[in-house]
Design a protein around this motif. Structure first.
Motif, PDB file in Angstrom:
ATOM      1  N   ALA A 168      27.519 -46.712  10.616  1.00 51.08           N
ATOM      2  CA  ALA A 168      28.380 -47.400  11.570  1.00 51.08           C
ATOM      3  C   ALA A 168      28.744 -46.457  12.694  1.00 51.08           C
ATOM      4  CB  ALA A 168      29.624 -47.880  10.850  1.00 51.08           C
TER       5      ALA A 168
ATOM      6  N   LYS B  29      32.186 -55.414  -0.581  1.00 52.74           N
ATOM      7  CA  LYS B  29      33.221 -54.701   0.162  1.00 52.74           C
ATOM      8  C   LYS B  29      34.435 -55.597   0.395  1.00 52.74           C
ATOM      9  CE  LYS B  29      30.304 -51.918   3.072  1.00 52.74           C
ATOM     10  NZ  LYS B  29      29.524 -52.125   4.290  1.00 52.74           N
TER      11      LYS B  29
ATOM     12  N   LYS C 135      36.757 -56.906   2.876  1.00 53.92           N
ATOM     13  CA  LYS C 135      36.722 -56.983   4.331  1.00 53.92           C
ATOM     14  C   LYS C 135      38.036 -57.561   4.858  1.00 53.92           C
ATOM     15  CE  LYS C 135      31.946 -56.427   4.906  1.00 53.92           C
ATOM     16  NZ  LYS C 135      30.867 -57.351   4.556  1.00 53.92           N
TER      17      LYS C 135
ATOM     18  N   MET D  14      37.205 -50.468   7.068  1.00 54.76           N
ATOM     19  CA  MET D  14      36.217 -49.748   7.869  1.00 54.76           C
ATOM     20  C   MET D  14      35.769 -50.655   9.001  1.00 54.76           C
ATOM     21  SD  MET D  14      34.005 -48.043   4.779  1.00 54.76           S
ATOM     22  CE  MET D  14      34.118 -49.431   3.664  1.00 54.76           C
ATOM     23  N   GLY D  15      35.840 -50.164  10.211  1.00 53.96           N
ATOM     24  CA  GLY D  15      35.450 -51.023  11.322  1.00 53.96           C
ATOM     25  C   GLY D  15      35.499 -50.283  12.642  1.00 53.96           C
ATOM     26  N   TRP D  16      35.587 -51.061  13.694  1.00 57.22           N
ATOM     27  CA  TRP D  16      35.525 -50.512  15.034  1.00 57.22           C
ATOM     28  C   TRP D  16      36.852 -50.751  15.744  1.00 57.22           C
ATOM     29  CZ3 TRP D  16      31.893 -52.920  12.230  1.00 57.22           C
ATOM     30  CH2 TRP D  16      30.731 -52.186  11.981  1.00 57.22           C
TER      31      TRP D  16
ATOM     32  N   ASP E  11      36.208 -55.504  11.748  1.00 59.86           N
ATOM     33  CA  ASP E  11      34.998 -55.180  10.985  1.00 59.86           C
ATOM     34  C   ASP E  11      33.959 -56.300  11.045  1.00 59.86           C
ATOM     35  OD1 ASP E  11      35.979 -57.122   9.314  1.00 59.86           O
ATOM     36  OD2 ASP E  11      36.215 -55.839   7.564  1.00 59.86           O
ATOM     37  N   GLY E  12      34.170 -57.253  11.944  1.00 61.58           N
ATOM     38  CA  GLY E  12      33.170 -58.300  12.149  1.00 61.58           C
ATOM     39  C   GLY E  12      33.208 -59.405  11.113  1.00 61.58           C
TER      40      GLY E  12
ATOM     41  N   SER F  93      34.090 -45.923  15.509  1.00 62.90           N
ATOM     42  CA  SER F  93      34.084 -46.522  14.174  1.00 62.90           C
ATOM     43  C   SER F  93      34.908 -45.639  13.253  1.00 62.90           C
ATOM     44  CB  SER F  93      32.658 -46.696  13.653  1.00 62.90           C
ATOM     45  OG  SER F  93      31.989 -45.477  13.592  1.00 62.90           O
ATOM     46  N   ILE F  94      35.814 -46.251  12.521  1.00 66.28           N
ATOM     47  CA  ILE F  94      36.746 -45.465  11.720  1.00 66.28           C
ATOM     48  C   ILE F  94      36.872 -46.016  10.309  1.00 66.28           C
ATOM     49  CG2 ILE F  94      38.106 -44.690  13.704  1.00 66.28           C
ATOM     50  CD1 ILE F  94      40.196 -46.777  12.963  1.00 66.28           C
TER      51      ILE F  94
ATOM     52  N   PRO G 206      27.237 -57.793  20.324  1.00 64.99           N
ATOM     53  CA  PRO G 206      27.732 -58.367  19.061  1.00 64.99           C
ATOM     54  C   PRO G 206      29.160 -57.941  18.731  1.00 64.99           C
ATOM     55  CG  PRO G 206      25.496 -57.554  18.769  1.00 64.99           C
ATOM     56  CD  PRO G 206      25.956 -57.078  20.120  1.00 64.99           C
ATOM     57  N   ARG G 207      29.664 -56.881  19.397  1.00 64.83           N
ATOM     58  CA  ARG G 207      31.034 -56.440  19.119  1.00 64.83           C
ATOM     59  C   ARG G 207      32.083 -57.217  19.911  1.00 64.83           C
ATOM     60  NH1 ARG G 207      30.777 -49.876  18.642  1.00 64.83           N
ATOM     61  NH2 ARG G 207      28.805 -49.780  17.501  1.00 64.83           N
TER      62      ARG G 207
ATOM     63  N   GLY H  14      30.412 -62.281  18.342  1.00 60.99           N
ATOM     64  CA  GLY H  14      30.736 -62.217  16.918  1.00 60.99           C
ATOM     65  C   GLY H  14      30.970 -63.608  16.351  1.00 60.99           C
TER      66      GLY H  14
END
Lengths: 445, 445
Positions: B6, B95, B97, B119-121, B138-139, B169-170, B223-224, B229
């Motif tokens: 990621a 996971k 989410k 976990m995501g952006w 995280d989508g 991404s963290i 896509p972000r 999305g």
């Protein structure tokens, strides 16, 4: 969405697959009463706009001709309220199939006494002195419905006249009864039979076994064989289980582009996709010099459909990665193409590939996902395609069920490359390529 | 199946999508501690057999070189039993989410007090005097997880140094707490944050709205965005609902051929698929006279991959029909191609098409199936993509939810062609083509 009629295709007649062609074929041949609910007259297809009216001025001539003929004035559009027009579209009901009847835990015994309708294709017909046995298959399962018919059943004359023969498509109504035979728990005591599409003795797939090479020449009929029917059902189960596994685990399905200008990791030779060469109707006689070229004799890609060279995808990974770094976990499941000219069972020009992409994952997660996926789909097929898998186990590959049970139940082990080679060296098996050679070629550095 | 890291892609750097390229990129840029479980060293990929060893004699030279160098003798394969080698591949776990946390009926309140990892952006970052707000996506859903961070959180220095910026991404660990804000029920009180992939202020999709035309030039990043999305999630839901509907109703999915020599009902212009033109790496400079030709200047199709002209399918109907007349009910769902050069939203060169084929069915059954299918998938999306549909309803097409609710709930009516024209004539709407003209062009005869 065109409803396909279940016509028995007489192989001696050339087939043209145009809209309703099967139906036309059917109505031409059938001299038997057909249930009016089954096949009402079909509306003519509206003519294609593109093929008949290519230019705008045609609109005017059509309209003015209609006006001059007075036809337009004659047309009346009665003043109806919306509620007065038409009928509600009927409810869609799942058909009762042979698999539904025989697939339960008691193999149909719970339905004994029920009146049911079976629609399918005649596999075999045995006329005995007092009773006639019809084996009917509807493709929902490998096994047939045994239909037992006395001479007083409605439509029995079609047995006598030879209309009901192997591969004829029929509609059978009857009562489910417990079967005397050892091969099935229930059978259908026929009350009425209707031939929907007739067949004749020249039908090429009779009871005797035929080779797959022969079936290749009858591609339009081979789905009616045990092997191809079973393959279709298992392939369907594998595909659906694939979607289920990834959807249940929060993956998003991505339809990556099929036509692409990208190559991907040098996966293989690509097919070129072009409109510089005329379409199917004229392709056979296309002169090379009709292909647009530049002054210096190169292909003029600016005149191609996309204005530059385009190819069939060899992998959706590139696109899936951009979505994985936005949606976390995605998968592709679509056709992929390799133009490698090696005719082996491992090299296909066209195949469907699954490419999962996991974000925030390492190689351990990757392996865990791959093995969980494999076990899920294998378990799904073993549970849902028992009859088909038993067929494969008996006729195609002995031991396949045991092997797949191992895959579904045993743990997968991850080991080093050196350990894997060590295992292969100890194996009492002759490999096509010597193991040590493979070791040196692929050794991680 | 490659695990995609990621990484936050810094747009100024050219991207090469090769195996592990994102990971390489990441390890080059990241100067921060990365959880060792997340990214262990990756094994080098074994070299491609085809690309390096094209001919058999190479095998021998590799082996003999290895033998001469004595390397082969040095290699030891320790005698281990199978049980001593490697470890069992780990269990695959779904996971957790953001959609799982916030998607429930109480929008996450049931998890208050739990320690979770997200976990995501990073979508936005607001640094206030006493507290920092991070919106992480995280989508899995349109909405973000609001992460609240004090200066004593582990990794807070990355906020101060600017490493945690939009699109980084963290990995965030914290405790779920009830939120004070009105926009969400829960938020994450951050205990620890790890930057997995950094970003910088030049990242092109910042908080302000950008046009779809602009996003087209950043296809790897779009896509972000909220719109892409949401489209991906709704498209995924539609595809899965399609499979579910047909599978639940006993249909078998058929993957009809993509490359074909057949045309189908003159559905449209076809793309030619060929290897007579060199593959992607050399296509740009390919001379026309390198294309094989016969004596009289025609293209020599015998030298093409399939030995004759081949095309991309315009419809799988032909193949589906042969399976429907064996398995009763089947459907195709795959890509289809039309080489029609009209650039409208209704003419696509490549699109995914669903073609159900019903055996033993008439036009009424066909209509019932079509409307039941439509209502099923529309209902599925309205139920499963609420947040995304509300986004479309607000920002893309006002009223779309009401309209789709009508489709899902109201009865469909079948009416005659004349009645349909009558309705259109009464409609207080100006159509591009006059209704009476359409009537005469398409009138059933």
């Amino acid at each position: 969405m065109a409803a396909t009629a279940a016509a028995a295709l007489t192989p001696a007649t050339p087939l043209r697959f145009k809209p309703y062609s099967t139906l036309r074929f059917l109505s031409f041949y059938s001299k038997n009463p057909i249930s009016p609910r089954l096949f009402p007259p079909l509306p003519r297809r509206p003519v294609s706009f593109h093929s008949t009216i290519p230019r705008k001025r045609c609109f005017c001539s059509v309209i003015s001709a209609a006006l001059q003929s007075g036809e337009m004035k004659k047309t009346e559009f009665p003043e109806k309220k919306v509620g007065e027009m038409g009928n509600t579209v009927g409810e869609f009901r799942k058909k009762l199939k042979i698999a539904d009847i025989k697939g339960g835990p008691d193999e149909g015994l719970n339905r004994v006494g029920q009146t049911v309708v079976v629609m399918g294709w005649v596999r075999t017909l045995r006329v005995q002195s007092s009773v006639t046995f019809l084996e009917v298959n509807d493709g929902s399962s490998l096994s047939n419905m045994q239909c037992v018919m006395n001479s007083d059943a409605e439509g029995y004359d079609q047995v006598e006249s030879g209309l009901i023969a192997t591969s004829a498509s029929i509609w059978v109504q009857g009562t489910l009864v417990a079967s005397q035979g050892s091969k099935q728990k229930v059978e259908l005591k026929v009350e009425k039979v209707v031939v929907v599409g007739k067949s004749d003795p020249s039908y090429p797939i009779q009871k005797k076994r035929v080779s797959r090479e022969f079936l290749r020449t009858k591609a339009h009929l081979r789905p009616r064989t045990n092997t191809f029917g079973a393959v279709a059902r298992v392939r369907n189960a594998l595909a659906y289980a694939t979607h289920k596994f990834f959807q249940e685990n929060g993956f998003v399905w991505i339809s990556s582009p099929i036509i692409t200008a990208s190559d991907c990791e040098g996966a293989g030779e690509q097919f070129c996709v072009t409109t510089l060469i005329p379409s199917s109707r004229e392709a056979a006689d296309s002169p090379v010099d009709a292909i647009p070229n530049t002054k210096n004799g190169l292909i003029d890609w600016s005149q191609d459909f996309f204005g530059k060279p385009a190819f069939l995808t060899v992998s959706g990974q590139l696109n899936a990665e951009t979505y994985a770094t936005a949606l976390s976990d995605v998968y592709t499941f679509g056709p992929t193409f390799r133009a490698e000219n090696s005719n082996t069972s491992r090299h296909l020009a066209e195949f469907w590939m699954i490419e999962p992409e996991l974000a925030f994952a390492d190689l351990d997660d990757d392996m865990a996902c791959a093995t969980a996926y494999l076990q899920y789909v294998v378990r799904h097929v073993l549970d849902n395609c028992k009859e088909d898998m038993e067929f494969f186990n008996t006729w195609i590959e002995k031991g396949v069920i045991d092997r797949l049970n191992d895959v579904a139940e045993k743990d997968f082990v991850q080991l080093t490359y050196t350990d894997a080679i060590g295992l292969l060296l100890k194996a009492k098996k002759k490999f096509e390529f010597p193991v040590l050679l493979v070791y040196f070629l692929f050794k991680p550095t």
